[in-house]
Design an enzyme around this catalytic site. Structure first.
Site, PDB file in Angstrom:
ATOM      1  N   ASP A   1       0.866  -1.180   0.000  1.00  8.82           N
ATOM      2  CA  ASP A   1       0.000   0.000   0.000  1.00  8.82           C
ATOM      3  C   ASP A   1       0.902   1.229   0.000  1.00  8.82           C
ATOM      4  OD1 ASP A   1      -2.613   1.155   0.110  1.00  8.82           O
ATOM      5  OD2 ASP A   1      -2.187   1.722   2.183  1.00  8.82           O
ATOM      6  N   LEU A   2       0.555   2.236  -0.790  1.00  5.61           N
ATOM      7  CA  LEU A   2       1.375   3.449  -0.857  1.00  5.61           C
ATOM      8  C   LEU A   2       1.052   4.368   0.312  1.00  5.61           C
ATOM      9  CD1 LEU A   2       1.192   4.295  -4.674  1.00  5.61           C
ATOM     10  CD2 LEU A   2       2.867   2.874  -3.463  1.00  5.61           C
TER      11      LEU A   2
ATOM     12  N   ASP B   1      -4.412   2.569  -4.696  1.00  2.00           N
ATOM     13  CA  ASP B   1      -2.958   2.469  -4.535  1.00  2.00           C
ATOM     14  C   ASP B   1      -2.567   1.176  -3.836  1.00  2.00           C
ATOM     15  OD1 ASP B   1      -3.993   3.086  -2.076  1.00  2.00           O
ATOM     16  OD2 ASP B   1      -2.503   4.623  -1.576  1.00  2.00           O
TER      17      ASP B   1
END
Length: 649
Positions: A529-530, A572
């Site tokens: 996950d960003l 994302d």
């Protein structure tokens, strides 16, 4: 002679020449009315009546009791038939139907079949042919047999090439007689209108080039010339007569060689003193040629089918290797470029798939390819093996793409195959005209036959018919493959990043778990996950966010191995299935590399975009043995990493 035909040997309707050689006489009878509408000027020598006394009269009155036999001969639909009839004296009649006329030709009586073509001779000839395994072998049987039977000074087999130039592939010459073995003759020596007649009428006799032709007369109410397509004695165009005179030839006889109905070549006989063969002898040689052509056709078909079989097997092997359901169908096809090059017997191959180009073998340089591409777009030529004049200014194209086979597969997919230039040294029978000179409006006879060598450029190895056929099958197979791959892309790929989508990820997870349950192997699932991605969208807009996601996806794909699966699950969120993990340390090292690569900045115009990533990892089957449980384990690890409590990477 018909002035319109005489005026243009190259284009004229030679079958309407309106004259006969003086070997015999001719009568044309209208089938509907039964009256004589044409006759040769010398008919009195054969019937005892002048043309004026013959033309317009009923055939039964002209021929009397012989008419019934002549009509039966002419009514046959099998072409020319021969019979012996009584006119003013015994004669040999050769008759056939052509259009609305019976065409009757008369020659001196030749009652007995030649001894050199009796039953024993036929058996011996067929036995020789059975030992002939190549076209040249068949040519050798023909030249030796016909030379022995006829006594002509020179007997040759002249084979037509792809562009209708001819080459002598076998000959039999008397001692002291010049030969032409291996020499080329240009296509205009036997123009298209003459070749068309050779395809229909298998034989042509010229007994004496110094003899005068006999005109054909017609009744006053008939204004069309008689069709002499199947005439055995039709006069020859003056240009051809002069051509033979320039060679020193006085007598000539030719028999056609046809393969699958197409003119393959000629058996050509020359005599320097003049020679006449009677109608029965000529038909015997025609029969000999037809028998030889049956064998020649089988040989040519076998050669073609052998090549087709080899090419189809190569295509089948390659097709089995292409699976549109594979994770990377484009890369799978790229991996088959060497097989495609081998299949098409090409020197170089270029595959264009979307915006990417993949090359194999020897190709023109980028500038040359651009020139070639522009020409192919402008001209509807899917293949050539003689380089078009417009492309000859580019040295790279000349060298590497004298032969081109361009296959349009889909709007975004093309396959280009090229063959190098093969400079050929050709030895002609006589000096040839400058190929760049303006063509002569009319054909004129050559007077030079001395061997003359020439280097011929801008040619590649010819694309064989079998290769073109298999290329079309290949094109259809690749179009189907590309379509299936496109459907897979739409169903399995994330449209923004080109990574696998959630559906493909779930399928890949199930496949790998099933495999590992059977084999005991391990794999790692990384959930990613960003961090701080939302501010990028809020500050610079979604276009910037999309560009950042695409850059990150490219970095992840570059670090992943070919067998790994990289997916975008949405927003994302990403996932990586790392295949064949030997121990936990391998998975941790790969996760660390991924996180480090993602943290590198990305330039968007003048803006420097940068995010970090959190990653959680689960090992199958150590951490979980079911897909849901494995994903939940990796998600928990991701959550802990994101919360800063633990980073397992």
């Amino acid at each position: 002679m018909n002035p319109a035909v005489v005026a243009d040997c190259k284009q004229g309707a030679l079958h309407l020449i309106g004259a006969l050689q003086p070997l015999g006489a001719l009568v044309g009878v209208c089938i509907d009315s039964g009256r004589v509408e044409y006759c040769s000027a010398n008919i009195a020598e054969w019937l005892g009546h002048t043309p004026d006394a013959v033309l317009g009269r009923a055939a039964v009155d002209v021929f009397g009791h012989s008419w019934a036999a002549l009509e039966r001969l002419a009514q046959s639909s099998a072409g020319n038939r021969i019979g012996q009839v009584e006119l003013a004296a015994p004669v040999t009649a050769v008759a056939h139907q052509r259009g609305r006329h019976y065409v009757l030709e008369f020659e001196p009586a030749a009652c007995a079949a030649p001894t050199w073509w009796d039953e024993a001779a036929r058996i011996d000839f067929i036995a020789k042919l059975s030992r002939a395994h190549t076209p040249k072998d068949v040519a050798g049987v023909l030249t030796s047999t016909i030379a022995e039977c006829t006594g002509y000074d020179r007997v040759m087999v002249y084979r037509f090439l792809e562009d209708w130039d001819g080459e002598v592939i076998d000959q039999c010459c008397k001692p002291g007689i010049e030969g032409f073995l291996g020499l080329r003759f240009p296509a205009h020596d036997i123009p298209e209108n003459a070749r068309r007649l050779y395809t229909l009428n298998w034989q042509r006799i010229i007994a004496d080039t110094e003899s005068e032709n006999v005109e054909l007369y017609a009744t006053p109410d008939v204004h069309e010339p008689l069709d002499l397509t199947f005439s055995m004695l039709r006069a020859v165009h003056p240009v051809h007569i002069q051509y033979l005179r320039n060679m020193g030839i006085r007598g000539s006889f030719s028999v056609s060689l046809l393969v699958d109905g197409a003119l393959w070549g000629l058996v050509t006989c020359h005599d320097y003193a003049g020679k006449a063969l009677n109608s029965i002898e000529r038909l015997a040689f025609e029969e000999m040629a037809r028998v030889a052509c049956l064998h020649l056709t089988n040989i040519c078909r076998l050669e073609l089918e052998s090549l087709r079989s080899v090419l189809r097997e190569r295509l089948a092997v390659m097709s089995r290797a292409l699976d549109p359901a594979a994770e990377q169908p484009k890369q799978l096809l790229v991996g088959q470029l060497a097989a495609l090059q081998d299949l098409l017997e090409a020197d170089g191959i270029r595959l264009r798939w979307g915006n990417e180009e993949h090359c194999q073998g020897d190709l023109p340089n980028p500038e040359g390819l651009a020139v070639l591409d522009a020409w192919l777009i402008e001209n509807d030529r899917p293949h050539f093996d003689v380089l078009p004049i417009e492309l000859r200014q580019n040295d790279s194209v000349c060298r590497y793409a004298a032969g081109v086979l361009n296959m349009y597969i889909s709007p975004n997919c093309e396959l280009l195959a090229v063959r190098k230039e093969e400079i050929q040294k050709i030895t002609w029978a006589g000096k040839q005209a400058d190929p760049d000179a303006a063509p002569s409006p009319a054909l004129t006879p050559r007077n030079s036959f001395v061997a003359w060598s020439q280097n011929v450029r801008y040619r590649a190895k010819r694309w064989a018919d079998a290769t073109l056929e298999i290329a079309e099958e290949l094109r259809a197979a690749l179009a189907e493959y590309r379509q299936a791959a496109r459907h897979k892309e739409l169903a399995y790929l994330d449209p923004l990043t080109g990574l696998a989508n959630r559906y493909a990820f779930e399928q890949g997870m199930a496949d790998r778990m099933s495999h590992c349950q059977r084999t005991g192997e391990r794999f790692a699932l990384h959930m990613l996950d960003l961090d701080r991605f939302k501010p990028i969208n809020d500050t610079y807009g979604h276009v910037a966010g999309d560009e950042l996601l695409k850059s990150i996806a490219e970095r992840m794909k570059a670090l992943a191995r070919r067998e790994d699966l990289v997916a975008r699950l949405g927003g994302d969120e990403f996932a990586i299935i790392e295949w064949h993990v030997a121990d936990d340390g391998d998975a941790s090292a790969q996760a660390a590399r991924m996180v480090e690569a993602i943290g590198e900045p990305v330039m968007f115009g003048e803006h420097r975009l940068q995010v970090s990533a959190s990653m959680g990892t689960a090992i199958f089957p150590t951490d979980a043995q079911h897909a849901t449980a494995l994903s939940e384990y990796a998600d928990r690890a991701l959550y802990l990493a994101k919360a800063g409590q633990r980073r397992r990477a």
